[in-house]
Write a protein that holds these residues in place. Structure first.
Motif, PDB file in Angstrom:
ATOM      1  N   SER B  42       0.822  -1.217   0.000  1.00 13.96           N
ATOM      2  CA  SER B  42       0.000   0.000   0.000  1.00 13.96           C
ATOM      3  C   SER B  42       0.855   1.265   0.000  1.00 13.96           C
ATOM      4  O   SER B  42       0.335   2.373  -0.182  1.00 13.96           O
ATOM      5  N   ARG B  43       2.158   1.119   0.228  1.00 13.68           N
ATOM      6  CA  ARG B  43       3.166   2.194   0.160  1.00 13.68           C
ATOM      7  C   ARG B  43       3.277   3.056   1.415  1.00 13.68           C
ATOM      8  O   ARG B  43       4.248   3.787   1.560  1.00 13.68           O
ATOM      9  N   GLN B  44       2.293   2.986   2.301  1.00 10.23           N
ATOM     10  CA  GLN B  44       2.353   3.862   3.470  1.00 10.23           C
ATOM     11  C   GLN B  44       3.388   3.362   4.459  1.00 10.23           C
ATOM     12  O   GLN B  44       3.386   2.202   4.855  1.00 10.23           O
ATOM     13  N   MET B  45       4.256   4.225   4.879  1.00 12.06           N
ATOM     14  CA  MET B  45       5.310   3.906   5.832  1.00 12.06           C
ATOM     15  C   MET B  45       4.689   3.872   7.229  1.00 12.06           C
ATOM     16  O   MET B  45       4.102   4.869   7.683  1.00 12.06           O
TER      17      MET B  45
END
Lengths: 114, 115
Positions: B42-45
């Motif tokens: 999802s790319r969210q850190m």
């Protein structure tokens, strides 16, 4: 609480064009930092904004500029796009006076330069 | 200048087993923070765990714990009882203390949890 929101999620631009990416920080946060994450790499710090001023800057050329608005939201502008600017751009927000608070990240904007 | 090195580009582990991800860093400062972030597709850190350099006790968050060796400048992450949802990129990061300074990230380790 909506957390950190970034727009758009994806973007395709042509070499030489200009682009603006947007970030709304988490509620209660006053500091916004921008990172560039190239494919297969860790994020690299671009700059940080607090009280509408750039406070810190990483090793990025002047083609990268930003702005912070009174409501703490922020924009990242990149001029004269190069193919090498293709990356995921992450925004992180934090509360400056809370020295020990963590940074919260948005889901990023995937920029492709063709 | 501070640097962060992750020497394992990829790792895999069987579900329910334990895995350790390695990280070393270099700094001449004494006041700093270390972090492990997870980045799923999802790319969210997402912050997994943090360690203040002045604390000798290793941080623990549920199934996640760290082995902080300040003299060796080593900061490894141990994931116990690995779950399929742990599959992600894991980044080690450094931040100087006393400010909301920028994070310095390693190149990441891609962890795959296999059923």
């Amino acid at each position: 609480d909506a957390g950190v929101t970034q727009s758009p999620t994806h973007l395709i631009k042509t070499r030489g064009q200009q682009v603006t990416l947007r970030c709304s920080p988490k509620s209660g946060h006053d500091t916004v930092s921008w990172y560039q994450q190239a494919l297969g790499q860790g994020p690299q710090f671009i700059f940080q904004y607090y009280e509408e001023e750039e406070r810190q800057r990483g090793n990025f050329p002047d083609r990268f500029s930003g702005h912070q608005f009174p409501n703490y939201s922020s924009e990242l502008n990149v001029n004269a796009l190069l193919l090498g600017d293709s990356a995921l751009y992450l925004c992180a927000s934090s509360f400056r006076r809370g020295m020990n608070t963590e940074a919260f990240f948005g889901q990023g904007t995937r920029l492709t330069v063709v | 200048a501070q640097t962060v090195t992750q020497s394992q580009p990829e790792m895999s582990v069987q579900e329910a087993e334990t895995v350790t991800l390695s990280c070393t860093y270099d700094t001449s400062e004494s006041n700093y923070y270390l972090f492990w972030y997870k980045q799923p597709p999802s790319r969210q850190m997402i912050l997994v765990i943090r360690q203040e350099a002045y604390k000798q006790q290793n941080a623990t968050e549920n199934r996640f714990s760290v082995n902080f060796q300040k003299a060796a400048k080593s900061f490894s992450l141990k994931i116990s009882d690995s779950q399929l949802g742990d599959t992600a990129m894991y980044f080690c990061a450094f931040r100087l203390g006393g400010s909301q300074g920028n994070l310095i990230f390693g190149k990441g380790t891609k962890l795959s949890v296999k059923p």
